[in-house]
Every structure is written in C-alpha cells, then in structure tokens.
Write a protein that holds these residues in place. Structure first.
Motif: not given
Length: 166
Positions: A89-112
């Motif tokens: 949050p509030q990081s200009s898009g920095q991605m981290t690897v620390n969420a223990a479970e899937a939640c709103e901040s772990t969802k990404f759009y997937f498009e073929l």
C-alpha cells in the motif's frame, strides 16, 4: 542487482506482458509451478521480500510460482516460500512477497494476449479430437490446436471442431 518488478501501469505495454512457462508438475495434483519471463528474457525471482526480474533461467526454485485462479480475470501468485505476491500500500506499486493468504492486495489481472492457442503433447503423443465422437486422444501423431478462452474458473479450451472441451 536486477530490475525490481512493480505493479504501476494502467495501460498494457511490452514491459507488462510476461510469458508463463510450466516448470514443475512433479506433485501430479494439478498444482503446476510456473516461471514468469519478461520480454528481455529474464525470469521473475524472489529476492528478500521483493520480486526482481534478474534470473537468467527458470531452473532456480526462487523463480517458481503457483498461479491460483480467482474470479476471471483475477489471479493470485504464490512464491516458492508459500507467501503471496501483493502490492505494498502507498508504495507506487512495489510488490512484496509476504502475504500469508490471498486477499484483495494479492489479486492481479490476467489477460491472454498474442497467441491464445494451445497444443498439448504427452508421453504417448499429441492430444487431439477423435473423429465424430469428440473424445480426446493422447496418442496422436498430429496435433490439434485448441483456442484458449478465459473463464471464471481460469480458461476453457475450444477444439478445432468448434466445441468446447469438458
């Protein structure tokens, strides 16, 4: 070292298009491990608690991820350490690897994009549709091309005969 991967773009550019490569299917449960490759030929990898595009090949376990299909077009990506990738949050898009479970901040759009087609080859040959029966065979000498279409459960496959696989 390496380029940090961020989730900041609102529009799709070449640097936001990644190739998925299946790298590990050993547990046979359907939980495939994937390598995520950039347009520059580098693979995503976990470095501390961030994602960097600096791995030269897909053999390194730090570059293996599981993709969990949420409601289309959303996916959650789990790193080799069992933690989910999230946007800080509030990081200009920095991605981290620390969420223990899937939640709103772990969802990404997937498009073929580009080539939404699938050709399957197994131990005994190519997978294809058998004549008028519509059954799939996995011992064919020639392949059938299936069109991949996104759905709520991930994707559906439409065979060369125009019918969807079940």
């Amino acid at each position: 070292e390496g380029i940090e991967v961020r989730a900041t773009q609102g529009s799709l550019q070449d640097t936001e298009i990644f190739q998925l490569e299946a790298v590990d299917r050993t547990d046979m449960s359907g939980n495939v491990k994937w390598a995520i490759k950039t347009i520059k030929g580098k693979y995503w990898g976990v470095s501390g608690n961030t994602i960097k595009a600096d791995k030269p090949d897909s053999c390194n376990p730090a570059s293996h991820f599981e993709i969990e299909w949420e409601h289309h077009p959303l996916v959650a990506i789990k790193a080799h350490n069992g933690k989910y990738i999230s946007v800080k949050p509030q990081s200009s898009g920095q991605m981290t690897v620390n969420a223990a479970e899937a939640c709103e901040s772990t969802k990404f759009y997937f498009e073929l994009t580009n080539r939404p087609y699938l050709v399957l080859r197994g131990e005994h040959g190519f997978v294809g549709i058998k004549g008028k029966t519509g059954l799939l065979q996995c011992n064919r000498s020639e392949y059938d091309v299936a069109k991949v279409t996104p759905s709520d459960k991930g994707a559906v496959f439409q065979g060369s005969n125009g019918k969807f696989w079940k």
